[in-house]
Design a protein around this motif. Structure first.
Motif, PDB file in Angstrom:
ATOM      1  N   TRP A 123      50.827   6.067  63.654  1.00  0.00           N
ATOM      2  CA  TRP A 123      51.980   6.024  64.549  1.00  0.00           C
ATOM      3  C   TRP A 123      53.268   6.162  63.745  1.00  0.00           C
ATOM      4  O   TRP A 123      54.186   6.869  64.154  1.00  0.00           O
ATOM      5  N   PHE A 124      53.325   5.495  62.588  1.00  0.00           N
ATOM      6  CA  PHE A 124      54.517   5.595  61.753  1.00  0.00           C
ATOM      7  C   PHE A 124      54.689   7.013  61.213  1.00  0.00           C
ATOM      8  O   PHE A 124      55.794   7.546  61.209  1.00  0.00           O
ATOM      9  N   ARG A 125      53.583   7.613  60.744  1.00  0.00           N
ATOM     10  CA  ARG A 125      53.682   8.984  60.213  1.00  0.00           C
ATOM     11  C   ARG A 125      54.161   9.956  61.290  1.00  0.00           C
ATOM     12  O   ARG A 125      54.876  10.904  61.005  1.00  0.00           O
ATOM     13  N   ARG A 126      53.758   9.725  62.515  1.00  0.00           N
ATOM     14  CA  ARG A 126      54.125  10.623  63.610  1.00  0.00           C
ATOM     15  C   ARG A 126      55.591  10.467  64.018  1.00  0.00           C
ATOM     16  O   ARG A 126      56.280  11.446  64.272  1.00  0.00           O
ATOM     17  N   TYR A 127      56.066   9.218  64.090  1.00  0.00           N
ATOM     18  CA  TYR A 127      57.409   8.973  64.629  1.00  0.00           C
ATOM     19  C   TYR A 127      58.430   8.489  63.598  1.00  0.00           C
ATOM     20  O   TYR A 127      59.626   8.452  63.897  1.00  0.00           O
ATOM     21  N   GLY A 128      57.974   8.076  62.411  1.00  0.00           N
ATOM     22  CA  GLY A 128      58.896   7.657  61.346  1.00  0.00           C
ATOM     23  C   GLY A 128      59.793   6.509  61.741  1.00  0.00           C
ATOM     24  O   GLY A 128      59.349   5.498  62.279  1.00  0.00           O
ATOM     25  N   GLY A 129      61.081   6.667  61.460  1.00  0.00           N
ATOM     26  CA  GLY A 129      62.051   5.619  61.724  1.00  0.00           C
ATOM     27  C   GLY A 129      62.132   5.229  63.186  1.00  0.00           C
ATOM     28  O   GLY A 129      62.420   4.078  63.522  1.00  0.00           O
ATOM     29  N   GLN A 130      61.868   6.181  64.082  1.00  0.00           N
ATOM     30  CA  GLN A 130      61.879   5.868  65.513  1.00  0.00           C
ATOM     31  C   GLN A 130      60.802   4.837  65.846  1.00  0.00           C
ATOM     32  O   GLN A 130      60.989   3.998  66.721  1.00  0.00           O
ATOM     33  N   ALA A 131      59.670   4.919  65.145  1.00  0.00           N
ATOM     34  CA  ALA A 131      58.608   3.942  65.364  1.00  0.00           C
ATOM     35  C   ALA A 131      59.080   2.543  64.972  1.00  0.00           C
ATOM     36  O   ALA A 131      58.737   1.556  65.632  1.00  0.00           O
ATOM     37  N   LEU A 132      59.859   2.475  63.905  1.00  0.00           N
ATOM     38  CA  LEU A 132      60.412   1.179  63.504  1.00  0.00           C
ATOM     39  C   LEU A 132      61.337   0.625  64.585  1.00  0.00           C
ATOM     40  O   LEU A 132      61.264  -0.560  64.924  1.00  0.00           O
ATOM     41  N   LEU A 133      62.194   1.482  65.119  1.00  0.00           N
ATOM     42  CA  LEU A 133      63.125   1.034  66.162  1.00  0.00           C
ATOM     43  C   LEU A 133      62.379   0.465  67.368  1.00  0.00           C
ATOM     44  O   LEU A 133      62.690  -0.617  67.851  1.00  0.00           O
ATOM     45  N   VAL A 134      61.389   1.199  67.837  1.00  0.00           N
ATOM     46  CA  VAL A 134      60.645   0.790  69.027  1.00  0.00           C
ATOM     47  C   VAL A 134      59.795  -0.445  68.742  1.00  0.00           C
ATOM     48  O   VAL A 134      59.716  -1.362  69.563  1.00  0.00           O
ATOM     49  N   SER A 135      59.188  -0.508  67.560  1.00  0.00           N
ATOM     50  CA  SER A 135      58.276  -1.616  67.251  1.00  0.00           C
ATOM     51  C   SER A 135      58.998  -2.950  67.119  1.00  0.00           C
ATOM     52  O   SER A 135      58.373  -4.000  67.219  1.00  0.00           O
ATOM     53  N   MET A 136      60.284  -2.934  66.923  1.00  0.00           N
ATOM     54  CA  MET A 136      61.027  -4.186  66.798  1.00  0.00           C
ATOM     55  C   MET A 136      60.984  -4.999  68.089  1.00  0.00           C
ATOM     56  O   MET A 136      61.241  -6.190  68.091  1.00  0.00           O
ATOM     57  N   MET A 137      60.627  -4.355  69.191  1.00  0.00           N
ATOM     58  CA  MET A 137      60.583  -5.029  70.484  1.00  0.00           C
ATOM     59  C   MET A 137      59.186  -5.527  70.836  1.00  0.00           C
ATOM     60  O   MET A 137      58.989  -6.079  71.910  1.00  0.00           O
ATOM     61  N   LEU A 138      58.224  -5.328  69.935  1.00  0.00           N
ATOM     62  CA  LEU A 138      56.840  -5.684  70.234  1.00  0.00           C
ATOM     63  C   LEU A 138      56.324  -6.748  69.280  1.00  0.00           C
ATOM     64  O   LEU A 138      56.130  -6.481  68.091  1.00  0.00           O
ATOM     65  N   PRO A 139      56.081  -7.956  69.778  1.00  0.00           N
ATOM     66  CA  PRO A 139      55.562  -9.010  68.898  1.00  0.00           C
ATOM     67  C   PRO A 139      54.266  -8.568  68.239  1.00  0.00           C
ATOM     68  O   PRO A 139      53.423  -7.933  68.844  1.00  0.00           O
ATOM     69  N   GLY A 140      54.117  -8.904  66.972  1.00  0.00           N
ATOM     70  CA  GLY A 140      52.919  -8.526  66.227  1.00  0.00           C
ATOM     71  C   GLY A 140      53.051  -7.168  65.576  1.00  0.00           C
ATOM     72  O   GLY A 140      52.736  -7.005  64.406  1.00  0.00           O
ATOM     73  N   LEU A 141      53.503  -6.198  66.329  1.00  0.00           N
ATOM     74  CA  LEU A 141      53.637  -4.843  65.795  1.00  0.00           C
ATOM     75  C   LEU A 141      54.842  -4.724  64.874  1.00  0.00           C
ATOM     76  O   LEU A 141      54.824  -3.964  63.912  1.00  0.00           O
ATOM     77  N   ARG A 142      55.882  -5.515  65.134  1.00  0.00           N
ATOM     78  CA  ARG A 142      57.109  -5.372  64.346  1.00  0.00           C
ATOM     79  C   ARG A 142      56.862  -5.639  62.869  1.00  0.00           C
ATOM     80  O   ARG A 142      57.402  -4.952  62.020  1.00  0.00           O
ATOM     81  N   ASN A 143      56.048  -6.614  62.531  1.00  0.00           N
ATOM     82  CA  ASN A 143      55.764  -6.886  61.122  1.00  0.00           C
ATOM     83  C   ASN A 143      54.800  -5.870  60.535  1.00  0.00           C
ATOM     84  O   ASN A 143      54.979  -5.411  59.409  1.00  0.00           O
ATOM     85  N   MET A 144      53.785  -5.515  61.311  1.00  0.00           N
ATOM     86  CA  MET A 144      52.814  -4.543  60.806  1.00  0.00           C
ATOM     87  C   MET A 144      53.447  -3.190  60.518  1.00  0.00           C
ATOM     88  O   MET A 144      53.040  -2.498  59.602  1.00  0.00           O
ATOM     89  N   MET A 145      54.441  -2.791  61.288  1.00  0.00           N
ATOM     90  CA  MET A 145      55.063  -1.482  61.115  1.00  0.00           C
ATOM     91  C   MET A 145      55.800  -1.382  59.786  1.00  0.00           C
ATOM     92  O   MET A 145      55.997  -0.286  59.258  1.00  0.00           O
ATOM     93  N   ALA A 146      56.175  -2.511  59.214  1.00  0.00           N
ATOM     94  CA  ALA A 146      56.867  -2.506  57.926  1.00  0.00           C
ATOM     95  C   ALA A 146      55.943  -2.064  56.797  1.00  0.00           C
ATOM     96  O   ALA A 146      56.399  -1.499  55.802  1.00  0.00           O
ATOM     97  N   VAL A 147      54.644  -2.306  56.924  1.00  0.00           N
ATOM     98  CA  VAL A 147      53.687  -1.944  55.870  1.00  0.00           C
ATOM     99  C   VAL A 147      53.638  -0.425  55.666  1.00  0.00           C
ATOM    100  O   VAL A 147      53.838   0.057  54.550  1.00  0.00           O
TER     101      VAL A 147
END
Length: 196
Positions: free
Chosen positions: A96-120
């Motif tokens: 998901w990160f490779r597909r959307y990059g920084g946009q994935a980070l923006l969106v994931s900040m609103m999802l508990p659990g995913l926000r920390n995992m997306m940083a990896v």
């Protein structure tokens, strides 16, 4: 229940409870004049960044090569020690990160659990630290502002609602509403992104 600025930072860093639970309370306290709305958001964002940076640093330290070695060692639902997530879930997040990059980070900040995992995967991909901080700060600030303002706007109604339902029910309904709106908004965003 009272909360201070330092308490907000500490809760963001060490609390197993997601901010969707306690940040609206801080917004309610701002409506009562006990805290300042802007300082609540700033403290929440500061605590959020402190809590997410270790995940990013772990991804940077792991790198692409370490990533592949780690995935080869673990299979299925086994947890990866320091990450406490399965390789399959981490691979999904990485795609998901490779597909959307920084946009994935923006969106994931609103999802508990995913926000920390997306940083990896952000760290693994070699995303520059300032870029990572920019995306996570922006996404976190928007989401934490929404939560703070929700508590602020409830104002006196916060106590009225809790008188009818009890604080646990009120909190549960507030969280369910916020999560439902978030999921709806994210799905709408991803559908529109996929059709472009």
């Amino acid at each position: 229940m009272q909360i201070s600025y330092l308490g907000i930072v500490l809760l963001m860093v060490v609390s197993p409870v997601p901010p969707e639970v306690f940040i609206p309370l801080a917004g309610f306290m701002a409506a009562q004049g006990k805290l300042h709305l802007v300082y609540v958001v700033l403290c929440a964002v500061a605590g959020f960044l402190v809590s997410i940076l270790p995940w990013y640093i772990a991804g940077r330290a792991l790198g692409k090569r370490g990533w592949h070695e780690l995935i080869e060692q673990k299979t299925g639902r086994q947890k990866i020690g320091f990450l406490a997530i399965s390789p399959a879930k981490l691979q999904k997040v990485n795609r998901w990160f490779r597909r959307y990059g920084g946009q994935a980070l923006l969106v994931s900040m609103m999802l508990p659990g995913l926000r920390n995992m997306m940083a990896v995967p952000a760290g693994i991909s070699g995303m520059p630290p300032l870029t990572f901080l920019l995306y996570t700060s922006l996404g976190g600030a928007v989401w934490l502002s929404v939560l703070t303002c929700a508590g602020y706007l409830l104002g006196d109604r916060y106590e009225l609602i809790s008188a009818y339902f009890g604080s646990g029910t009120t909190l549960f309904l507030l969280i369910v509403g916020i999560v439902a709106l978030s999921i709806w908004g994210i799905r709408l965003y991803l559908r529109r992104k996929a059709t472009l």
